[in-house]
Design a protein around this motif. Structure first.
Motif, mmCIF file in Angstrom:
data_model
loop_
_atom_site.group_PDB
_atom_site.id
_atom_site.type_symbol
_atom_site.label_atom_id
_atom_site.label_comp_id
_atom_site.label_asym_id
_atom_site.label_seq_id
_atom_site.Cartn_x
_atom_site.Cartn_y
_atom_site.Cartn_z
ATOM 1 N N VAL B 592 0.862 -1.187 0.000
ATOM 2 C CA VAL B 592 0.000 0.000 0.000
ATOM 3 C C VAL B 592 0.890 1.226 0.000
ATOM 4 O O VAL B 592 1.938 1.249 0.632
ATOM 5 C CB VAL B 592 -0.946 0.064 1.229
ATOM 6 N N THR B 593 0.461 2.238 -0.701
ATOM 7 C CA THR B 593 1.304 3.437 -0.775
ATOM 8 C C THR B 593 1.136 4.268 0.488
ATOM 9 O O THR B 593 0.100 4.221 1.161
ATOM 10 C CB THR B 593 0.927 4.310 -1.978
ATOM 11 N N LEU B 594 2.172 5.033 0.795
ATOM 12 C CA LEU B 594 2.095 5.949 1.931
ATOM 13 C C LEU B 594 0.995 6.970 1.687
ATOM 14 O O LEU B 594 0.310 7.402 2.610
ATOM 15 C CB LEU B 594 3.442 6.648 2.138
ATOM 16 N N ALA B 595 0.806 7.339 0.432
ATOM 17 C CA ALA B 595 -0.234 8.310 0.104
ATOM 18 C C ALA B 595 -1.604 7.777 0.498
ATOM 19 O O ALA B 595 -2.430 8.513 1.054
ATOM 20 C CB ALA B 595 -0.194 8.649 -1.379
ATOM 21 N N SER B 596 -1.841 6.504 0.254
ATOM 22 C CA SER B 596 -3.179 5.989 0.585
ATOM 23 C C SER B 596 -3.357 5.923 2.105
ATOM 24 O O SER B 596 -4.434 6.198 2.620
ATOM 25 C CB SER B 596 -3.419 4.627 -0.081
ATOM 26 N N ILE B 597 -2.276 5.601 2.815
ATOM 27 C CA ILE B 597 -2.376 5.584 4.281
ATOM 28 C C ILE B 597 -2.577 7.000 4.800
ATOM 29 O O ILE B 597 -3.410 7.259 5.665
ATOM 30 C CB ILE B 597 -1.101 4.945 4.900
ATOM 31 N N GLY B 598 -1.833 7.940 4.236
ATOM 32 C CA GLY B 598 -1.955 9.337 4.646
ATOM 33 C C GLY B 598 -3.352 9.867 4.363
ATOM 34 O O GLY B 598 -3.951 10.556 5.188
ATOM 35 N N LYS B 599 -3.879 9.500 3.219
ATOM 36 C CA LYS B 599 -5.188 10.000 2.817
ATOM 37 C C LYS B 599 -6.275 9.473 3.745
ATOM 38 O O LYS B 599 -7.153 10.220 4.193
ATOM 39 C CB LYS B 599 -5.465 9.556 1.384
ATOM 40 N N LYS B 600 -6.205 8.191 4.051
ATOM 41 C CA LYS B 600 -7.233 7.601 4.921
ATOM 42 C C LYS B 600 -7.207 8.233 6.315
ATOM 43 O O LYS B 600 -8.210 8.245 7.006
ATOM 44 C CB LYS B 600 -7.028 6.089 5.016
ATOM 45 N N GLY B 601 -6.072 8.734 6.697
ATOM 46 C CA GLY B 601 -5.999 9.394 8.006
ATOM 47 C C GLY B 601 -6.639 10.765 8.012
ATOM 48 O O GLY B 601 -6.706 11.419 9.054
ATOM 49 N N ASN B 602 -7.096 11.188 6.873
ATOM 50 C CA ASN B 602 -7.678 12.536 6.796
ATOM 51 C C ASN B 602 -8.951 12.538 5.952
ATOM 52 O O ASN B 602 -9.349 13.549 5.408
ATOM 53 C CB ASN B 602 -6.639 13.503 6.190
ATOM 54 N N LEU B 603 -9.606 11.371 5.870
ATOM 55 C CA LEU B 603 -10.773 11.230 4.977
ATOM 56 C C LEU B 603 -12.060 11.308 5.802
ATOM 57 O O LEU B 603 -12.156 10.740 6.889
ATOM 58 C CB LEU B 603 -10.676 9.859 4.284
ATOM 59 N N TYR B 604 -13.044 11.970 5.260
ATOM 60 C CA TYR B 604 -14.350 12.081 5.911
ATOM 61 C C TYR B 604 -14.917 10.689 6.181
ATOM 62 O O TYR B 604 -14.906 9.825 5.307
ATOM 63 C CB TYR B 604 -15.282 12.877 4.988
ATOM 64 N N MET B 605 -15.317 10.414 7.386
ATOM 65 C CA MET B 605 -15.893 9.130 7.819
ATOM 66 C C MET B 605 -14.862 7.987 7.889
ATOM 67 O O MET B 605 -15.217 6.837 8.123
ATOM 68 C CB MET B 605 -17.052 8.686 6.918
ATOM 69 N N SER B 606 -13.565 8.308 7.715
ATOM 70 C CA SER B 606 -12.561 7.238 7.742
ATOM 71 C C SER B 606 -12.334 6.747 9.168
ATOM 72 O O SER B 606 -12.409 7.509 10.126
ATOM 73 C CB SER B 606 -11.242 7.763 7.167
ATOM 74 N N LYS B 607 -12.035 5.470 9.308
ATOM 75 C CA LYS B 607 -11.769 4.912 10.635
ATOM 76 C C LYS B 607 -10.264 4.737 10.885
ATOM 77 O O LYS B 607 -9.858 4.208 11.902
ATOM 78 C CB LYS B 607 -12.485 3.571 10.779
ATOM 79 N N VAL B 608 -9.492 5.146 9.918
ATOM 80 C CA VAL B 608 -8.031 5.015 10.067
ATOM 81 C C VAL B 608 -7.462 6.243 10.789
ATOM 82 O O VAL B 608 -7.752 7.381 10.403
ATOM 83 C CB VAL B 608 -7.353 4.858 8.687
#
Ligand SMILES: Cc1cc2nc3c(=O)[nH]c(=O)nc-3n(C[C@H](O)[C@H](O)[C@H](O)COP(=O)(O)OP(=O)(O)OC[C@H]3O[C@@H](n4cnc5c(N)ncnc54)[C@H](O)[C@@H]3O)c2cc1C
Lengths: 285, 770
Positions: B592-608
């Motif tokens: 998984v890319t760091l970008a996808s991990i970073g994005k999920k940490g700042n996504l509306y309704m995300s649980k990451v």
């Protein structure tokens, strides 16, 4: 600020504004003085538009316009050998390259600092100051021009136009040395300009001018006389160097003690005389 | 080379990377405080005392206040917060009824223009009753000297704490009538009298290093502005924004939460911008006028009323056996602190008594007040001065005993684990390694030939070296590392970058996290947003903040891997970060890319959870760092002029995080060290006035005076520093005064014990020797 285009206009401007006016050439002395509130002139008369002041002519002697820069003395091929080499050396020592492009001979002389570098070689060459004023032109030997620390014979309505240097003859050599703790951007603790002229292996004229050891630059007369009429051996030069010390009346300040300044007069007189002699003999030293 | 745990070679620790702020600075684009403005800005000027010691009989500000454009004129009477017994210079905002040094502020003006403020200064009338001044520290420490501090003022030991100097016992109380001795310290071991009695050679000299200025290019400057709620913002040129905040809060008597210090690009500090100086008065002018106020010191004010390094006078007596065995050392150190207390006594004792192995020593130190500007730290405070004494002395002993000077030092140099004067063990260090390395240098090996080439149109030629160092500072700190939604990394600290440290910190983050340096951004935050940190001083930024960044980046990496582990259904141990992607080791296409991990940490309704690495370490283990310097010189015996032909710096960096940055520190430190050695001194007349208040007569060296400086980095890893790094800022300012005195001795046979080693001192000493 007034920008005259000729010496005449400059004299007029001075006549009009009197003591309130202050001349500026390169400004390298004047601007720091303004900045430190040592001076508050009503009007500044800028000499940069007066072309005649920037001329340097070499024809049986020299005529050096007051606005000739230190850099020009340093670089002018006509000063690169023998007789005028001391003058070129003094120009090359002033400030830094940037400062030398601005600093003028006239400014150096009229600012009349005891440590001014371009004065001793001119004194050693018996230069004469050409002065313009409302009553026309007058000439004053440079040795009488400076009257004290930062004071000269110039009236408030006069300006220095030119330095006139008599032809020193075919076998003359000059040298200038100063001592500073730093290599550049420093002020002479002691400066010595020497000039010797020879005929038939004998010294016909000797001049030794000292800077930063008295309120004004001074001639070491006794030392000069001890050399004239003599063949210049290392011993005679050493004796003259010792005599030169007697002409110095130094003070102790943040740049050096009386003791060290006297010591330096002897060292630098010996060295400049030795070099001047070699140059008078046609050497490239 | 590096001990990094990441699997691929990440572009980070160990790379030579030019400072990103370099081009901005050399092209003049950087905005310093003096370039900053604010709507309605006023300009401040201070009226300073011309007298070193005087009673203020009266101050009349009427005419100054009446000048059009003047918005405020303050004297001590207008500032109820001021204390009579000011414990520090910062607290002595304006003189109350007595001035204690020439240059001390007595009144302050804020006006529409700087020129108007300056004009107003001329209109303030102060009546002084001039009092006798204590100018020479050796006289000032005698009973009957004119008193400097108000009776009962506490000594200021915060500088010692700030530099994490070695703890030392306080000395006996000063003799009651010696009113100007503000601190004493003493350490002793063994029987010194017996040691001297059994010595074959007893050597005694008094070494002196005058007050010198840190010489930073940018003078002190600050812009102060209050909001309507009573909160103060300071745009400051400081080496530590949190320290500035604490000091200003203390002087003004307000909560730290009411002050925001924004550290502006700092044009050099070298210890001179640790303590608050002009910040309190500028804030007070801003409060009085309800307008933003900017104050920029002039160069003259810097030299007359900055916070220079103390004058240090060391009487050193040693006894040795004919075979070179060390027997006893006795030393008395006087640190001239100026008008306020605040020097570091312990550093001197450590280097005097325990750099070399003295079986018996008796060391006393006093801090003495005089009517001069109070002092502050200057790059390795008191170390260049102390090493000047002890290294000059070791060289003299070796020569007197006809022993090889390097062998003599090496034989007696203490090793890690051996006790310092306070009985704590020396931590791991590379003192032996740098000394050995410099002795292998061709310039050292060919020193005899160089000396023999003297004369014949040349001056007197010689070679000298010296060894010195710094104990290493410590201070708690903190840092955060966050993963951005696009997979880049952002590091935040409150650490002011005065030495190119930010790029090195980013390199540490890159390597620790596993991402190339160009994906890492580092920010120095203001005191409102950044986590707490200490001073940029004591050679400790990389050692301490580097550790915090390392831990925070590791913490962020761990969080990243845990998130990825869930997604990849793998265990954290099997994961690695390669080219911006978390992969299962050996299976590069599964990741998984760091970008996808970073994005999920700042996504509306995300649980990451967002990745936020945090570290806030405190420290107890110092990492001493040593440098040796070698000078090949030529002296004109008539004028005393020294020409530097070659200069070599060998330094133990532990592990050079950014070798280019380390070399920059070695170069800059060497130049300052050479300035102390050869030309710099603040010179005072008998009335306590500075005789050389300009850069014309306060001579820092220029490029024209310097040869190419050769730098050689040695790496003896520190067990406690990030990737083995040690502090590198301070060691290179230490050895040159001793190295040059040793070289001049080699060339001329004259031993000088007072710096600067000016042409005058050298020429007159040679002439006296005959
Ligand atoms: C960084 C620095 C380094 C320096 N280093 C040296 C050095 O190494 N050696 C040295 O000797 N000097 C040095 N100086 C001083 C200065 O540069 C010289 O004295 C220079 O020659 C002055 O010339 P100027 O044209 O700049 O004079 P200005 O500043 O323009 O004028 C100086 C004074 O002379 C008057 N003046 C100028 N021209 C005339 C004229 N034609 N007639 C009448 N009055 C006139 C002006 O009114 C003023 O009072 C240094 C200055 C600086 C700033």
């Amino acid at each position: 600020m007034i920008l005259p285009g000729s010496v005449k206009e400059c004299v007029q401007a001075l006549a009009e504004h009197g003591a309130a006016a202050k001349l500026v050439a390169g400004g390298t002395d004047l601007l720091p003085q303004l900045k430190n509130h040592l001076l508050k002139p009503g009007v500044v008369v800028d000499l940069s538009g007066v072309a005649t002041l920037k001329k340097l002519t070499a024809d049986k002697g020299l005529r050096i316009g007051a606005a000739v820069t230190a850099r020009e003395l340093e670089r002018d091929g006509r000063l690169a050998t023998g007789a005028y080499r001391g003058l070129a050396e003094s120009g090359a020592l002033v400030g830094s390259v940037q400062v030398r492009h601005l600093a003028t001979v006239g400014g150096n002389i009229c600012n009349a600092a005891p440590s001014a570098d371009m004065i001793p070689p001119l004194l050693a060459l018996d230069a004469e100051a050409v002065i313009a004023g409302p009553r026309g032109e007058r000439r004053v030997p440079l040795r009488d021009f400076i009257t004290g620390v930062r004071t000269t014979v110039l009236g408030a309505d006069e300006l220095l136009v030119e330095l006139s240097v008599p032809d020193p003859g075919p076998h003359s050599g000059g040298a200038y040395l100063r001592h500073t703790p730093r290599r550049e951007l420093d002020i002479a603790v002691v400066g010595v300009g020497s000039q010797v002229t020879l005929a038939n292996g004998v010294c016909t004229k000797a001049r030794i001018a000292l800077a930063a050891v008295a309120p004004t630059p001074v001639h070491a007369r006794a030392a000069e006389r001890a050399l004239e009429g003599q063949a210049l051996t290392p011993q005679r030069i050493e004796e003259a160097a010792k005599l030169a010390v007697e002409a110095a009346r130094p003070i102790s300040d943040q740049r050096g003690s009386v003791e060290f300044r006297r010591h330096l007069v002897r060292v630098l007189t010996r060295r400049t005389l030795t070099t001047a002699l070699a140059r008078a003999n046609g050497g490239q030293a | 080379m590096s001990t990094m745990k990441t699997t691929r070679d990440v572009r980070g620790v160990g790379l030579s990377i030019p400072r990103p702020d370099g081009p901005e600075k050399v092209t003049g684009r950087v905005q310093y405080v003096a370039d900053m403005t604010s709507r309605g800005l006023l300009h401040a000027k201070l009226l300073r005392s011309r007298h070193a010691h005087a009673r203020i009989v009266g101050i009349d500000t009427t005419r100054a206040k009446a000048l059009p454009g003047v918005r405020a004129v303050l004297t001590a009477r207008d500032i109820p917060e001021l204390k009579h017994k000011a414990p520090t210079r910062a607290h002595a905002v304006l003189a109350i009824d007595r001035v204690v040094f020439a240059g001390q502020p007595v009144a302050a003006v804020a006006a529409d223009e700087a020129a108007i403020a300056e004009e107003a200064l001329d209109l303030i009338e102060v009546q002084y009753e001039v009092l006798p001044a204590a100018v020479d520290p050796l006289k000032s420490m005698q009973p009957g000297a004119p008193p400097v501090a108000e009776l009962g003022t506490e000594a200021d030991t915060s500088e010692a704490l700030a530099h994490s100097a070695v703890a030392m016992a306080k000395g006996e109380a000063a003799p009651a009538k010696a009113v100007n001795i503000s601190q004493t310290a003493a350490v002793k071991r063994g029987d010194v009298a017996k040691g001297f009695a059994e010595s074959d050679l007893v050597l005694e000299h008094t070494y002196r290093v005058p007050m010198v200025h840190q010489g930073y290019l940018e003078p002190h400057a600050v812009l102060a502005e209050w909001d309507r709620a009573g909160n103060l913002t300071l745009w400051a040129s400081t080496q530590g924004s949190f320290n500035t905040r604490s000091e200003v809060a203390d002087v003004l008597g307000i909560e730290e939460n009411r002050i925001k210090v924004i550290p502006v690009e700092c044009g050099g500090g070298f210890g001179g911008k640790i303590r608050a100086l002009c910040e309190p008065i500028t804030a007070l002018l801003a409060r009085a006028t309800k307008r933003p106020v900017r104050y920029v010191m002039t160069r003259r004010e810097e030299l007359e009323a900055g916070m220079p390094a103390p004058q240090v006078i060391i009487r050193l007596k040693t006894g040795v056996k004919r075979d070179g065995a060390l027997m006893a050392l006795e030393a008395e150190t006087v640190l001239e602190s100026g008008a306020f207390s605040g020097t570091v006594l312990a550093v001197s004792a450590v280097f005097l008594g325990s750099l070399y192995r003295w079986p018996a020593f008796d060391i006393k130190g006093s801090e003495v007040l005089t009517h001069k500007p109070s002092v502050a730290a200057y790059r390795a405070p008191v170390a260049p001065q102390t090493i000047f004494a002890i290294d000059s002395h070791m060289e003299s002993l070796a020569r007197a005993l006809a022993l090889d000077p390097v062998e003599f030092r090496r034989r007696h140099l203490q090793k890690p684990g051996e006790p310092m004067v306070n009985n704590q063990p020396w931590a791991s260090n590379g003192a032996h390694e740098v000394l050995t390395r410099i002795a292998e240098h061709p310039l050292w090996k060919e020193r005899e030939a160089w000396k023999k080439s003297s004369g014949n149109g040349h001056g007197l030629r010689g070679t000298g070296l010296a060894l010195g160092g710094w104990l290493g500072g410590l201070q708690p700190t903190s840092a955060t590392v966050k993963l951005n939604p696009d997979g880049t990394l952002a590091v935040l600290t409150g650490q002011v970058d005065i030495a190119g440290t930010n790029i090195a910190l980013a390199q540490i983050a890159a390597t620790a996290y596993g991402l190339d340096i160009d994906k890492v951004k580092i920010t120095t935050g203001d005191t409102d947003v950044a986590p707490l940190t200490g001073l940029s001083a004591g050679s400790k930024t990389i050692y301490t903040v580097g550790t915090a960044v390392l831990q925070a980046a590791q913490n962020a990496r761990q969080q990243t891997l845990e998130i990825a582990a869930k997604e990849l259904e793998a265990s954290v141990q099997d994961l690695e970060i390669v080219d911006g992607k978390v992969i299962v080791r050996g299976v590069p296409d599964k990741g998984v890319t760091l970008a996808s991990i970073g994005k999920k940490g700042n996504l509306y309704m995300s649980k990451v959870e967002p990745v936020l690495g945090v570290a806030h370490p405190a420290f107890s283990q110092q990492a001493p760092a040593f440098a040796a310097q070698l000078a090949r010189i030529e002296v004109d015996p008539d004028t005393g002029q020294t020409t530097l032909h070659d200069f070599v710096v060998v330094q133990d960096a532990g592990h050079a995080i950014n070798p280019l940055g380390v070399e920059g520190q070695m170069q800059g430190g060497a130049v300052q060290s050479l300035g102390i050695a050869l030309t710099e001194a603040l010179m005072y007349d008998d009335s306590g006035r500075l005789m050389n208040p300009s850069l014309l007569d306060y001579r820092t060296l220029t490029a024209a005076d310097l040869p190419d400086i050769e730098t050689i980095i040695v790496e003896v890893p520190s067990p406690s520093g990030p990737y083995g790094a040690r502090g590198v800022g301070e060691p290179p300012i230490v050895p040159a005064p001793a190295a040059l005195a040793n070289a001049i001795h080699d060339a001329t046979g004259v031993r000088l014990t007072e710096v600067p080693l000016t042409p005058e001192r050298i020429a007159l000493a040679i002439a006296a020797k005959g």
